[in-house]
Design an enzyme around this catalytic site. Structure first.
Site, short mmCIF file in Angstrom:
data_model
loop_
_atom_site.label_atom_id
_atom_site.label_comp_id
_atom_site.label_asym_id
_atom_site.label_seq_id
_atom_site.Cartn_x
_atom_site.Cartn_y
_atom_site.Cartn_z
N GLU A 1 0.84 -1.21 0.00
CA GLU A 1 0.00 0.00 0.00
C GLU A 1 0.87 1.26 0.00
O GLU A 1 0.60 2.22 -0.73
CB GLU A 1 -0.92 -0.02 1.21
CG GLU A 1 -1.73 1.26 1.43
CD GLU A 1 -1.76 1.68 2.88
OE1 GLU A 1 -1.53 2.87 3.17
OE2 GLU A 1 -2.02 0.81 3.74
N HIS A 2 1.92 1.26 0.80
CA HIS A 2 2.84 2.40 0.83
C HIS A 2 3.53 2.57 -0.52
O HIS A 2 3.64 3.68 -1.05
CB HIS A 2 3.89 2.20 1.92
CG HIS A 2 3.45 2.63 3.28
ND1 HIS A 2 4.07 3.64 3.98
CD2 HIS A 2 2.43 2.19 4.08
CE1 HIS A 2 3.47 3.80 5.16
NE2 HIS A 2 2.48 2.93 5.23
N GLU B 1 6.74 3.82 11.71
CA GLU B 1 5.33 3.63 12.03
C GLU B 1 5.16 2.51 13.06
O GLU B 1 4.36 2.62 13.99
CB GLU B 1 4.56 3.30 10.75
CG GLU B 1 3.06 3.23 10.90
CD GLU B 1 2.34 2.97 9.58
OE1 GLU B 1 1.11 2.87 9.60
OE2 GLU B 1 3.03 2.86 8.54
#
Length: 420
Positions: free
Chosen positions: A50-51, A127
């Protein structure tokens, strides 16, 4: 408002809802490729992918992806859940085809440049570190792992740092080949949209994809148990869960009303009894979480180390009491909260598009709002009491504790007290 659903020959589904009077549209591509679709050696790769989708394609650089949407005043983002990865945008009506072009580009044509992989790897590790430093965040990952140990549904979406540190372009492209098949794609749009225009644009961008055999998703097996992490924090964080229905089970509506009545607002039982009358915590809530084949009813609270036992004892007492005296007024109040929350949330095209994609993914159709309201209205006091009564007989609880929790009751203590 008109909902229309189209299935392309290769399996891609396109669903739209026109909302008269709006000047903007929300649209996106939802992919049945979340955390539970990863093998053990892939944990975290759906989120990594996704990143990387925003880090450059065969047609656009990372900057050009952002500029294409922001030059027209739009917004673009993505998220990864345990059963889905979503790429979505919000734009003015005239820019819907542009938005779909950008979204299809990042989903279908990422280049996985080694330099960008290293940059984004560092971002994701940051993160993960941030999540570990946020007790009321990480405790839910630990609760999930405790409820579903040694299986995909129990693993963290971000993945462990040790695995994120080794993912390369081959791992990312391999996951795309495995999971980004047309039958796993849903294009959803709501707001100022024309169904025929969206279908035509989707056909142009996704129609060339070829269906492929999909590996079966490992069924969820709730087990329960305990995770206790002692640390010198100011507060003890407690997350308690019980097995619940999946979102295809009609019992989900009774479970949602039960959780809302117990801890869904300031008038709920747990808020009133634990916080307002006893002052044992600042924050306490209950919620249901559902998957295709399983679910959890979860209670969270934060309190001082000295008050953990009292808080857990009182919480269990309230759960037991609900099986015998949950009132009509409480059920009606919870029902009203759920209906109002659903209807208020659907006033935005983003929420509508999300709902379209989610329901098509679950049912391969979009049940009307009236149908959902009818199901909530059909929930009785007796069925809500049955949910409470089933907690003692539904198997072991799952309990996650973090902070000054050395003296906290064990999950066996909680289960025994609930069954007594």
């Amino acid at each position: 408002m008109t909902i229309e659903l189209h299935r392309m020959e290769n399996g891609v589904r396109v669903v739209t809802e026109n909302m008269p009077g709006l000047q903007s549209a929300s649209l996106g591509v939802w992919v049945a490729a979340g955390g539970r679709h990863e093998r053990a050696d892939q944990n975290g790769i759906a989120h990594f992918l996704e990143h990387m989708a925003f880090k450059g394609t065969k047609r656009r650089s990372a900057l050009e992806i952002a500029e294409a949407i922001e030059d027209v005043g739009g917004y673009i983002n993505a998220y990864t859940s345990r059963e889905m990865t979503a790429y979505y945008a919000r734009v003015l009506a005239a820019d819907t085809e542009l938005a779909l072009d950008v979204l299809s580009d990042i989903v279908l044509n990422p280049v996985f440049d080694p330099k960008e992989i290293e940059i984004e790897r560092h971002v994701i590790l940051q993160e993960i570190g941030q999540a570990l430093d946020t007790p009321d965040d990480i405790i839910f990952d630990w609760l999930q792992e405790t409820a579903y140990p040694d299986q995909p549904l129990g693993r963290p979406i971000l993945g462990p740092a040790t695995m994120v540190e080794r993912f390369g372009a081959g791992d990312l492209s391999g996951f795309v080949r495995e999971r980004y098949a047309p039958e796993n794609l849903i294009v959803a749009a709501a707001g100022a949209v024309d169904h025929d225009v969206i279908v035509r644009a989707a056909e142009e961008r996704f129609g060339h994809l070829t269906p492929s055999a999909q590996s079966a998703t490992e069924p969820a097996l709730y087990q329960g148990g305990e995770c206790r992490v002692e640390k010198g924090l100011e507060q003890a964080h407690i997350a308690l869960a019980f097995p619940g229905p999946g979102y295809r089970d009609d019992a989900i509506y009774s479970a949602q009303i039960f959780a809302t009545a117990m801890g869904g607002g300031m008038s709920s039982r747990l808020f009133q009894e634990v916080r307002e009358k006893r002052g044992l915590c600042y924050s306490i809530f209950a919620q249901t979480g559902a998957y295709s084949d399983s679910g959890l009813m979860t209670i969270y609270a934060g309190t001082s180390g000295e008050e953990v036992t009292a808080l857990l004892d009182l919480t269990v007492d309230e759960l037991k009491r609900a099986s015998g005296d949950m009132s009509e007024a409480e059920v009606e109040r919870a029902r009203a909260q759920l209906k109002a929350g659903m209807l208020m949330g659907l006033e935005s095209p983003a929420s509508r598009a999300e709902r379209l994609a989610r329901l098509v993914g679950i049912w391969d159709r979009v049940p009307s709002i009236e149908e959902t309201v009818e199901r909530l209205d059909a929930v009785s006091v007796a069925s809500v009491r049955d949910v409470a009564g089933g907690l003692a007989t539904g198997g072991s609880a799952a309990l996650a504790l973090y902070g000054p929790v050395a003296e906290a009751p064990s999950v066996d203590d909680v289960t025994a007290k609930l069954a007594a």
